[in-house]
Design an enzyme around this catalytic site. Structure first.
Site, PDB file in Angstrom:
ATOM      1  N   LYS A 127      -0.750   9.347  -3.089  1.00 62.18           N
ATOM      2  CA  LYS A 127      -1.947   9.273  -2.253  1.00 62.18           C
ATOM      3  C   LYS A 127      -2.217   7.835  -1.827  1.00 62.18           C
ATOM      4  O   LYS A 127      -2.378   7.550  -0.632  1.00 62.18           O
ATOM      5  CB  LYS A 127      -3.173   9.818  -2.999  1.00 62.18           C
ATOM      6  CG  LYS A 127      -4.420   9.894  -2.135  1.00 62.18           C
ATOM      7  CD  LYS A 127      -5.681  10.055  -2.946  1.00 62.18           C
ATOM      8  CE  LYS A 127      -6.218   8.702  -3.373  1.00 62.18           C
ATOM      9  NZ  LYS A 127      -7.576   8.746  -3.929  1.00 62.18           N
ATOM     10  N   ASP A 174      -6.187  13.644  -0.832  1.00 56.97           N
ATOM     11  CA  ASP A 174      -7.267  13.369  -1.774  1.00 56.97           C
ATOM     12  C   ASP A 174      -8.001  14.669  -2.081  1.00 56.97           C
ATOM     13  O   ASP A 174      -7.555  15.755  -1.687  1.00 56.97           O
ATOM     14  CB  ASP A 174      -8.204  12.281  -1.241  1.00 56.97           C
ATOM     15  CG  ASP A 174      -9.062  12.748  -0.082  1.00 56.97           C
ATOM     16  OD1 ASP A 174      -8.837  13.863   0.450  1.00 56.97           O
ATOM     17  OD2 ASP A 174      -9.972  11.996   0.316  1.00 56.97           O
TER      18      ASP A 174
END
Length: 228
Positions: free
Chosen positions: A112, A130
């Site tokens: 991420k 996320d």
């Protein structure tokens, strides 16, 4: 749905303030379990105190922890940031590398964080999975995967690679502004006719309108036909 999101959010961007790949890396580490607004309040002092990777590598831990305390989990974050500085100095000449395979080896980095940095600091397309992204794509039934890497792969197959970074921003914006976890603003959502989860939140126009957040609120309500 992506085209509708483009109408809702024609100007998307990283909501973390930064000017360099290193600043974005540190800000993204600080953003874990913390709002971007809070991170942006903290980072000016951090960036001024630590202008480069060596400064982070040699940082006094107590001083750094105090600067970032309000972002939460400050001890773990300080470990990651100091470790990041040390790794960059030791392995990459003090510069943040621009390749996913290199970034994911750095302290404080997962896929991420790596995709945030690649997409926004280097212009390399990436999907930022996320909590908002994962929650929305499952709510929309784009995938039923829960593992972030599997979510990234599944959604990546649905879109051209060049669209990945902006798509991530649009989904995250939508999750923060409209499609809230507990009470989505279904009645004013531009995706209502295409969303398999329509009705998870209030469908009444004015009840839903009261749930909309963010700087685009007026634009989003105009699209929904709500008079201000």
């Amino acid at each position: 749905m992506n085209r509708s999101l483009q109408v809702a959010f024609p100007h998307v961007y990283c909501e973390l303030d930064f000017t360099t790949p290193l600043e974005l890396s540190v800000a993204t580490i600080l953003s874990a379990q913390c709002t971007d607004v809070r991170v942006n309040q903290v980072t000016p002092a951090v960036f001024a105190r630590y202008p480069d990777a060596r400064a982070y590598a040699e940082a006094d831990r107590t001083e750094l922890e105090e600067l970032i305390r309000s972002t939460g989990f400050y001890r773990n974050k300080a470990n990651s940031i100091i470790g990041l500085g040390q790794a960059l100095v030791a392995r990459y000449g003090g510069e943040v590398p621009g390749r996913l395979d290199d970034l994911v080896t750095l302290p404080g980095f997962g896929r991420k964080t790596a995709n945030v940095v690649l997409g926004n600091a280097f212009g390399v397309p990436g999907l930022t999975v996320d909590t908002h992204f994962g929650r929305l794509v499952r709510r929309w039934e784009w995938t039923d995967e829960t593992d972030p890497v599997k979510v990234e792969r599944a959604v990546g197959e649905l879109f051209e690679k060049r669209d990945w970074t902006d798509l991530s921003h649009r989904i995250i914006f939508h999750g923060r502004r409209i499609c809230h976890a507990r009470k989505p603003a279904c009645g004013v959502c531009i995706l209502a006719k295409d969303c398999p989860s329509y009705g998870a939140g209030p469908t009444d126009l004015h009840e839903a309108a009261a749930l909309v957040k963010g700087p685009e609120t007026e634009h989003l309500l105009e699209l929904a036909g709500v008079m201000q």
